[in-house]
Design a protein around this motif. Sequence first.
Motif, PDB file in Angstrom:
ATOM      1  N   ASN A 244      -9.096 -23.254  -8.943  1.00  0.00           N
ATOM      2  CA  ASN A 244      -8.478 -23.626  -7.690  1.00  0.00           C
ATOM      3  C   ASN A 244      -8.676 -22.574  -6.449  1.00  0.00           C
ATOM      4  OD1 ASN A 244      -7.531 -21.052  -8.507  1.00  0.00           O
ATOM      5  ND2 ASN A 244      -5.600 -21.852  -9.533  1.00  0.00           N
ATOM      6  N   GLY A 245      -9.895 -22.081  -6.615  1.00  0.00           N
ATOM      7  CA  GLY A 245     -10.551 -21.303  -5.526  1.00  0.00           C
ATOM      8  C   GLY A 245     -10.060 -19.688  -5.483  1.00  0.00           C
ATOM      9  N   LEU A 246      -9.044 -19.468  -6.515  1.00  0.00           N
ATOM     10  CA  LEU A 246      -8.478 -18.109  -6.459  1.00  0.00           C
ATOM     11  C   LEU A 246      -9.662 -17.083  -7.182  1.00  0.00           C
ATOM     12  CD1 LEU A 246      -4.764 -17.961  -7.635  1.00  0.00           C
ATOM     13  CD2 LEU A 246      -5.848 -17.040  -5.490  1.00  0.00           C
ATOM     14  N   ALA A 247      -9.889 -16.095  -6.334  1.00  0.00           N
ATOM     15  CA  ALA A 247     -10.671 -15.077  -7.233  1.00  0.00           C
ATOM     16  C   ALA A 247      -9.939 -13.984  -7.940  1.00  0.00           C
ATOM     17  CB  ALA A 247     -11.582 -14.508  -6.037  1.00  0.00           C
ATOM     18  N   ALA A 248      -8.840 -13.743  -7.263  1.00  0.00           N
ATOM     19  CA  ALA A 248      -7.944 -12.705  -8.168  1.00  0.00           C
ATOM     20  C   ALA A 248      -6.456 -12.794  -7.804  1.00  0.00           C
ATOM     21  CB  ALA A 248      -8.467 -11.395  -7.710  1.00  0.00           C
ATOM     22  N   VAL A 249      -5.800 -12.332  -8.571  1.00  0.00           N
ATOM     23  CA  VAL A 249      -4.264 -12.264  -8.176  1.00  0.00           C
ATOM     24  C   VAL A 249      -3.923 -10.967  -8.956  1.00  0.00           C
ATOM     25  CG1 VAL A 249      -1.962 -12.957  -8.823  1.00  0.00           C
ATOM     26  CG2 VAL A 249      -4.037 -14.856  -8.404  1.00  0.00           C
ATOM     27  N   THR A 250      -3.054  -9.947  -8.017  1.00  0.00           N
ATOM     28  CA  THR A 250      -2.857  -8.615  -8.532  1.00  0.00           C
ATOM     29  C   THR A 250      -1.041  -8.591  -8.349  1.00  0.00           C
ATOM     30  OG1 THR A 250      -4.722  -7.614  -8.044  1.00  0.00           O
ATOM     31  CG2 THR A 250      -2.795  -6.095  -7.845  1.00  0.00           C
ATOM     32  N   VAL A 251      -0.629  -8.178  -9.391  1.00  0.00           N
ATOM     33  CA  VAL A 251       0.872  -8.088  -9.484  1.00  0.00           C
ATOM     34  C   VAL A 251       1.433  -6.806  -9.645  1.00  0.00           C
ATOM     35  CG1 VAL A 251       2.928  -8.726 -10.598  1.00  0.00           C
ATOM     36  CG2 VAL A 251       1.142 -10.468 -10.096  1.00  0.00           C
ATOM     37  N   LEU A 252       2.423  -6.147  -9.066  1.00  0.00           N
ATOM     38  CA  LEU A 252       2.849  -4.855  -9.382  1.00  0.00           C
ATOM     39  C   LEU A 252       4.310  -5.198  -9.758  1.00  0.00           C
ATOM     40  CD1 LEU A 252       2.024  -3.497  -5.617  1.00  0.00           C
ATOM     41  CD2 LEU A 252       0.970  -2.750  -8.000  1.00  0.00           C
ATOM     42  N   HIS A 253       4.669  -4.507 -10.693  1.00  0.00           N
ATOM     43  CA  HIS A 253       5.811  -4.601 -11.565  1.00  0.00           C
ATOM     44  C   HIS A 253       6.175  -3.334 -12.185  1.00  0.00           C
ATOM     45  CE1 HIS A 253       9.041  -6.442 -13.879  1.00  0.00           C
ATOM     46  NE2 HIS A 253       9.160  -7.431 -13.275  1.00  0.00           N
ATOM     47  N   ALA A 278       6.089 -16.701  -6.357  1.00  0.00           N
ATOM     48  CA  ALA A 278       6.295 -15.166  -6.132  1.00  0.00           C
ATOM     49  C   ALA A 278       7.344 -15.004  -5.191  1.00  0.00           C
ATOM     50  CB  ALA A 278       4.824 -14.519  -5.789  1.00  0.00           C
ATOM     51  N   ARG A 279       7.342 -15.663  -3.911  1.00  0.00           N
ATOM     52  CA  ARG A 279       8.246 -15.325  -2.897  1.00  0.00           C
ATOM     53  C   ARG A 279       9.643 -15.583  -3.495  1.00  0.00           C
ATOM     54  NH1 ARG A 279       7.625 -15.246   2.729  1.00  0.00           N
ATOM     55  NH2 ARG A 279       5.784 -14.702   3.493  1.00  0.00           N
ATOM     56  N   ARG A 280       9.701 -16.754  -4.233  1.00  0.00           N
ATOM     57  CA  ARG A 280      11.055 -17.157  -4.693  1.00  0.00           C
ATOM     58  C   ARG A 280      11.719 -16.628  -5.615  1.00  0.00           C
ATOM     59  NH1 ARG A 280       9.236 -22.202  -5.696  1.00  0.00           N
ATOM     60  NH2 ARG A 280       9.133 -21.973  -8.023  1.00  0.00           N
ATOM     61  N   HIS A 281      10.979 -15.602  -6.653  1.00  0.00           N
ATOM     62  CA  HIS A 281      11.210 -14.835  -7.597  1.00  0.00           C
ATOM     63  C   HIS A 281      10.855 -13.247  -7.201  1.00  0.00           C
ATOM     64  CE1 HIS A 281      10.777 -18.535  -9.721  1.00  0.00           C
ATOM     65  NE2 HIS A 281      11.817 -18.245 -10.675  1.00  0.00           N
ATOM     66  N   GLN A 282      10.780 -12.979  -5.740  1.00  0.00           N
ATOM     67  CA  GLN A 282      10.655 -11.836  -5.398  1.00  0.00           C
ATOM     68  C   GLN A 282       9.468 -10.950  -6.330  1.00  0.00           C
ATOM     69  OE1 GLN A 282      14.592 -11.888  -5.308  1.00  0.00           O
ATOM     70  NE2 GLN A 282      14.026 -12.997  -3.218  1.00  0.00           N
ATOM     71  N   VAL A 283       8.505 -11.566  -6.272  1.00  0.00           N
ATOM     72  CA  VAL A 283       7.259 -11.128  -7.345  1.00  0.00           C
ATOM     73  C   VAL A 283       6.481 -10.219  -6.168  1.00  0.00           C
ATOM     74  CG1 VAL A 283       5.400 -11.318  -8.632  1.00  0.00           C
ATOM     75  CG2 VAL A 283       7.480 -12.419  -9.042  1.00  0.00           C
ATOM     76  N   ALA A 284       6.071  -8.988  -6.334  1.00  0.00           N
ATOM     77  CA  ALA A 284       5.070  -8.296  -5.606  1.00  0.00           C
ATOM     78  C   ALA A 284       3.620  -8.974  -5.853  1.00  0.00           C
ATOM     79  CB  ALA A 284       5.294  -6.645  -5.580  1.00  0.00           C
ATOM     80  N   ALA A 285       2.957  -9.664  -5.309  1.00  0.00           N
ATOM     81  CA  ALA A 285       1.771 -10.257  -5.793  1.00  0.00           C
ATOM     82  C   ALA A 285       0.782 -10.493  -4.502  1.00  0.00           C
ATOM     83  CB  ALA A 285       2.143 -11.980  -6.304  1.00  0.00           C
ATOM     84  N   ARG A 286      -0.542 -10.380  -4.838  1.00  0.00           N
ATOM     85  CA  ARG A 286      -1.580 -10.360  -3.716  1.00  0.00           C
ATOM     86  C   ARG A 286      -2.528 -11.415  -4.421  1.00  0.00           C
ATOM     87  NH1 ARG A 286      -6.143  -5.923  -3.226  1.00  0.00           N
ATOM     88  NH2 ARG A 286      -6.677  -7.053  -5.060  1.00  0.00           N
ATOM     89  N   PRO A 301       5.816 -10.202   0.909  1.00  0.00           N
ATOM     90  CA  PRO A 301       6.383  -9.203   1.494  1.00  0.00           C
ATOM     91  C   PRO A 301       6.776  -8.114   0.642  1.00  0.00           C
ATOM     92  CG  PRO A 301       7.500 -11.351   2.177  1.00  0.00           C
ATOM     93  CD  PRO A 301       6.618 -11.515   1.013  1.00  0.00           C
ATOM     94  N   ALA A 302       7.148  -8.392  -0.582  1.00  0.00           N
ATOM     95  CA  ALA A 302       7.490  -7.114  -1.654  1.00  0.00           C
ATOM     96  C   ALA A 302       6.057  -6.520  -2.241  1.00  0.00           C
ATOM     97  CB  ALA A 302       7.922  -7.913  -2.922  1.00  0.00           C
ATOM     98  N   PHE A 303       5.076  -7.091  -1.919  1.00  0.00           N
ATOM     99  CA  PHE A 303       3.826  -6.378  -2.239  1.00  0.00           C
ATOM    100  C   PHE A 303       3.339  -5.416  -1.169  1.00  0.00           C
ATOM    101  CE2 PHE A 303      -0.671  -5.856  -2.625  1.00  0.00           C
ATOM    102  CZ  PHE A 303      -0.984  -5.708  -4.228  1.00  0.00           C
ATOM    103  N   ALA A 304       3.606  -6.015  -0.036  1.00  0.00           N
ATOM    104  CA  ALA A 304       3.066  -5.283   1.288  1.00  0.00           C
ATOM    105  C   ALA A 304       3.945  -3.962   1.352  1.00  0.00           C
ATOM    106  CB  ALA A 304       3.178  -6.229   2.528  1.00  0.00           C
TER     107      ALA A 304
END
Length: 308
Positions: A244-253, A278-286, A301-304
């Motif tokens: 799907n073209g994604l190189a990386a996903v980072t999550v903070l929790h 991620a937005r719907r569930h307020q996940v901090a993701a990049r 926004p939660a990640f930023a």
Amino acid sequence: MGTSWSVKLALPEAVRIASVLETVERQLGVVVEQMSGWLPSSDLSRFNRAPVGRWISLPAEFFAVLDHAVALAEETAGAFDPTLGNLVALWGFGPEPVSTLPPPQAVVTAALARSGWRRLELDRRNRRARKSAAISLDLSGIAKGFAVDLICDHLRELPLPGFLVEIGGELRGEGVKPDGLPWWVALEQPLSLGIDPHNDDTADIVALHHLAVATSGDYRRFFDSMGRRYCHTIDPRTGCSVTNGLAAVTVLHAGCMQADALATALSVLGAREGMAYARRHQVAARFISRGNSGFAEAMTPAFAAMLA
Ligand code: AMP
Ligand code: MG
């Protein structure tokens, strides 16, 4: 489980380094003996060998991880799926060495019939599980994070005032360093992004103060064939390695298990659907995607809000 670990800490005089090591290795042992697909005697291997339809009692930690994995499978419409062992092995990302060719479609279709979290049933009251088809559990997308949490819980009791625990790139920081500062961490970048996190102020920096970070990427385990990259994340809907073209996903929790599992789930969902989730569930993701003109970065926004 095919990976490495490290712990950084400020050692108080009252605590011996040997007891730190012993604590870490004992908890790692718990996870490996229960959840490793590399160990034939693990509870996971035992479950995978068990006949279809038979209830299998599971130890508490294993059951807790499986329970969380199934809940996330339900929540992500199966993007995260702890029953992909047969597909993961087929694509060459299991305990055996990485393969170099994608498997034929007919073989993928056959393995799909031996996969899927709806073919797994949990009995929470009696802490047991059974399968309705010859599925094979694979907890590699969540167990590292769980192990980090488990180690943190036990290190705190030693007692240690501050430490940073890492397994295979998933980290959690607790407390502060002797200088009173939290553990600042530069987030993992795909190597080809060309950012040296130790020497670049464009790298994303975050304070892991009672916080965990997990990254899933197509650059961790993969093979290239006929000009295409096949990575170790499997799309349970197709049975194929995600493209799907994604190189990386980072999550903070706060929890590393949650961060680990979510990073894997969002890698399957992709930049668009994953961002919406991620937005719907307020996940901090990049999300870092490969584009025609290099990499593109997007964050919730939660990640930023958590970046330095
Ligand atoms: P991670 O690096 O945490 O994203 O985990 C990747 C590993 O999780 C792979 O090597 C597989 O063993 C397993 N895996 C692959 N696809 C999935 C999926 N869709 N859901 C859960 N686990 C997966
Ligand atoms: Mg993961």
